[in-house]
Design an enzyme around this catalytic site. Structure first.
Site, PDB file in Angstrom:
ATOM      1  N   ASP A  10      79.970 -17.901  48.800  1.00 62.55           N
ATOM      2  CA  ASP A  10      80.392 -16.536  48.472  1.00 62.55           C
ATOM      3  C   ASP A  10      81.740 -16.306  49.153  1.00 62.55           C
ATOM      4  O   ASP A  10      82.173 -17.121  49.977  1.00 62.55           O
ATOM      5  CB  ASP A  10      79.340 -15.548  49.022  1.00 62.55           C
ATOM      6  CG  ASP A  10      79.738 -14.093  48.817  1.00 62.55           C
ATOM      7  OD1 ASP A  10      80.137 -13.731  47.695  1.00 62.55           O
ATOM      8  OD2 ASP A  10      79.666 -13.302  49.786  1.00 62.55           O
ATOM      9  N   SER A  11      82.354 -15.176  48.842  1.00 62.54           N
ATOM     10  CA  SER A  11      83.601 -14.828  49.515  1.00 62.54           C
ATOM     11  C   SER A  11      83.369 -14.464  50.982  1.00 62.54           C
ATOM     12  O   SER A  11      84.323 -14.370  51.739  1.00 62.54           O
ATOM     13  CB  SER A  11      84.224 -13.631  48.803  1.00 62.54           C
ATOM     14  OG  SER A  11      83.306 -12.552  48.827  1.00 62.54           O
ATOM     15  N   CYS A  73      77.977 -15.152  44.178  1.00 64.93           N
ATOM     16  CA  CYS A  73      79.021 -14.129  44.136  1.00 64.93           C
ATOM     17  C   CYS A  73      79.224 -13.712  42.689  1.00 64.93           C
ATOM     18  O   CYS A  73      79.523 -14.549  41.830  1.00 64.93           O
ATOM     19  CB  CYS A  73      80.311 -14.705  44.704  1.00 64.93           C
ATOM     20  SG  CYS A  73      81.706 -13.555  44.597  1.00 64.93           S
ATOM     21  N   GLU A 153      81.104  -6.430  55.783  1.00 65.37           N
ATOM     22  CA  GLU A 153      81.634  -7.564  56.565  1.00 65.37           C
ATOM     23  C   GLU A 153      81.792  -7.172  58.033  1.00 65.37           C
ATOM     24  O   GLU A 153      81.699  -8.004  58.917  1.00 65.37           O
ATOM     25  CB  GLU A 153      82.985  -8.030  56.007  1.00 65.37           C
ATOM     26  CG  GLU A 153      82.882  -8.789  54.690  1.00 65.37           C
ATOM     27  CD  GLU A 153      82.367 -10.233  54.828  1.00 65.37           C
ATOM     28  OE1 GLU A 153      82.552 -10.850  55.885  1.00 65.37           O
ATOM     29  OE2 GLU A 153      81.755 -10.715  53.843  1.00 65.37           O
ATOM     30  N   CYS A 187      76.883  -7.089  43.273  1.00 64.11           N
ATOM     31  CA  CYS A 187      77.703  -7.804  44.259  1.00 64.11           C
ATOM     32  C   CYS A 187      76.692  -8.282  45.286  1.00 64.11           C
ATOM     33  O   CYS A 187      75.844  -7.500  45.734  1.00 64.11           O
ATOM     34  CB  CYS A 187      78.714  -6.857  44.898  1.00 64.11           C
ATOM     35  SG  CYS A 187      79.539  -7.555  46.351  1.00 64.11           S
ATOM     36  N   HIS A 189      76.886  -8.839  48.248  1.00 66.48           N
ATOM     37  CA  HIS A 189      76.927  -8.170  49.556  1.00 66.48           C
ATOM     38  C   HIS A 189      75.961  -6.970  49.599  1.00 66.48           C
ATOM     39  O   HIS A 189      75.486  -6.598  50.664  1.00 66.48           O
ATOM     40  CB  HIS A 189      78.331  -7.624  49.836  1.00 66.48           C
ATOM     41  CG  HIS A 189      79.301  -8.631  50.366  1.00 66.48           C
ATOM     42  ND1 HIS A 189      79.814  -9.644  49.598  1.00 66.48           N
ATOM     43  CD2 HIS A 189      79.862  -8.771  51.605  1.00 66.48           C
ATOM     44  CE1 HIS A 189      80.662 -10.356  50.334  1.00 66.48           C
ATOM     45  NE2 HIS A 189      80.704  -9.853  51.554  1.00 66.48           N
TER      46      HIS A 189
HETATM   47  N1  DGL Z   1      79.896 -10.903  47.170  1.00 70.16           N
HETATM   48  C1  DGL Z   1      80.818 -10.852  46.124  1.00 70.16           C
HETATM   49  C2  DGL Z   1      80.215 -10.473  44.792  1.00 70.16           C
HETATM   50  O1  DGL Z   1      79.055 -10.734  44.556  1.00 70.16           O
HETATM   51  C3  DGL Z   1      82.181 -10.277  46.257  1.00 70.16           C
HETATM   52  C4  DGL Z   1      82.669  -9.570  47.419  1.00 70.16           C
HETATM   53  C5  DGL Z   1      84.174  -9.567  47.490  1.00 70.16           C
HETATM   54  O2  DGL Z   1      84.708 -10.533  48.003  1.00 70.16           O
HETATM   55  O3  DGL Z   1      84.811  -8.598  47.056  1.00 70.16           O
HETATM   56  O4  DGL Z   1      80.872  -9.950  43.936  1.00 70.16           O
END
Ligand code: DGL
Length: 272
Positions: A10-11, A73, A153, A187, A189
């Site tokens: 993931d990011s 992600c 984060e 997302c 996150h």
């Molecule tokens: N966790 C990521 C997603 O599912 C993206 C978060 C990001 O880097 O903006 O979209």
């Protein structure tokens, strides 16, 4: 049987929502995780940038002998899964969007589905398209949430967090007014702040965890290909991030309720 690890990336810390689901559903599978915490967020970048960054993420993961890769992600799945697959044809690459859309279509009663996601995911139009494919007549209400990832984060994930609560209200108010009965956490996150979203939306609204749903898809595919890990063989999971490993470990421990610090390392992703 195939005891090689599954690569998950993931990011940033968001893909840990998929890790959590994997640890619960298939504790004997070994995991190599990468979170690009030095370059997060991806969600406000162009498709081209997201593609270049995620190519490096996959190049890093590929130094391990993996049996499959999960893009945990939505932003990457929505914008460049085809490019990643084209560049890595010798390994299966699974994304998060399709399984989340199917789960939402199954869960809704009133055919009104909310999607909260990053700007790049909403602008890709992928959820609307997939939902309309599987559920004709569905009404999809999408909301970009650029403030969520930086808050998550930096560890603002508690449902009582005074910085988080007003942002949840800001982003979810419109969905509540539309009386959606399902919200896709589009997302990975966002499962980390699931409780805060649930508190605002109410317990009747079903929240779909895109990371968690994708793990079901990975396990189905492993099972079809007879590639599940043998029981009782699990090696140590390994966690990598490109930013500060202490900060990553703190959020990871809080969310996974498990001390992953001894298995976490920092890498320079620009080398890949
Ligand atoms: N966790 C990521 C997603 O599912 C993206 C978060 C990001 O880097 O903006 O979209």
């Amino acid at each position: 049987m195939d005891n090689r690890p599954v690569g998950i990336f993931d990011s940033g810390v968001g893909g840990l929502s998929a890790v959590k689901a994997m640890l619960k559903a298939a504790p004997n599978e070994s995991i190599i995780y990468f979170g690009d915490t030095a370059r997060v967020p991806y969600g406000n970048r162009s498709r081209n940038e997201i593609t270049c960054l995620s190519m490096q993420d996959v190049n890093f993961l590929r130094i391990f002998n993996l049996k499959t890769i999960l893009i945990a992600c939505n932003t990457i799945t929505a914008n460049c899964i085809d490019s990643l697959r084209a560049a890595n044809q010798d390994i299966p690459i699974i994304g998060v969007v399709e399984s989340a859309a199917s789960a939402a279509a199954e869960a809704t009663r009133n055919k009104k589905i909310g999607v909260i996601a990053t700007q790049a995911t909403v602008e890709s139009g992928i959820y609307k398209q997939k939902l309309e494919d599987v559920l004709p007549g569905v009404k999809v209400f999408e909301q970009k949430c650029p403030k969520f990832v930086p808050l998550i984060e930096s560890g603002h994930i508690s449902p009582d967090d005074p910085k988080l609560i007003p942002v949840v209200e800001e982003y979810c108010r419109g969905l509540k007014e539309q009386m959606v009965d399902v919200v896709i956490l589009g997302c990975t996150h966002y499962p980390l702040i699931q409780e805060a979203v649930r508190n605002y939306m109410g317990s009747d609204v079903i929240l779909i965890d895109s990371g968690g749903e994708s793990v079901k898809a990975v396990l189905e595919e492993l099972s079809e290909n007879n590639q599940k890990a043998a029981p009782l063989v699990k090696g140590n999971d390994k966690y990598f991030c490109s930013g500060d490993v202490g900060k990553f470990g703190t959020v990871a421990n809080m969310f996974l309720q498990k001390n992953i610090q001894p298995y976490a390392s920092e890498i320079n992703i620009e080398r890949f």
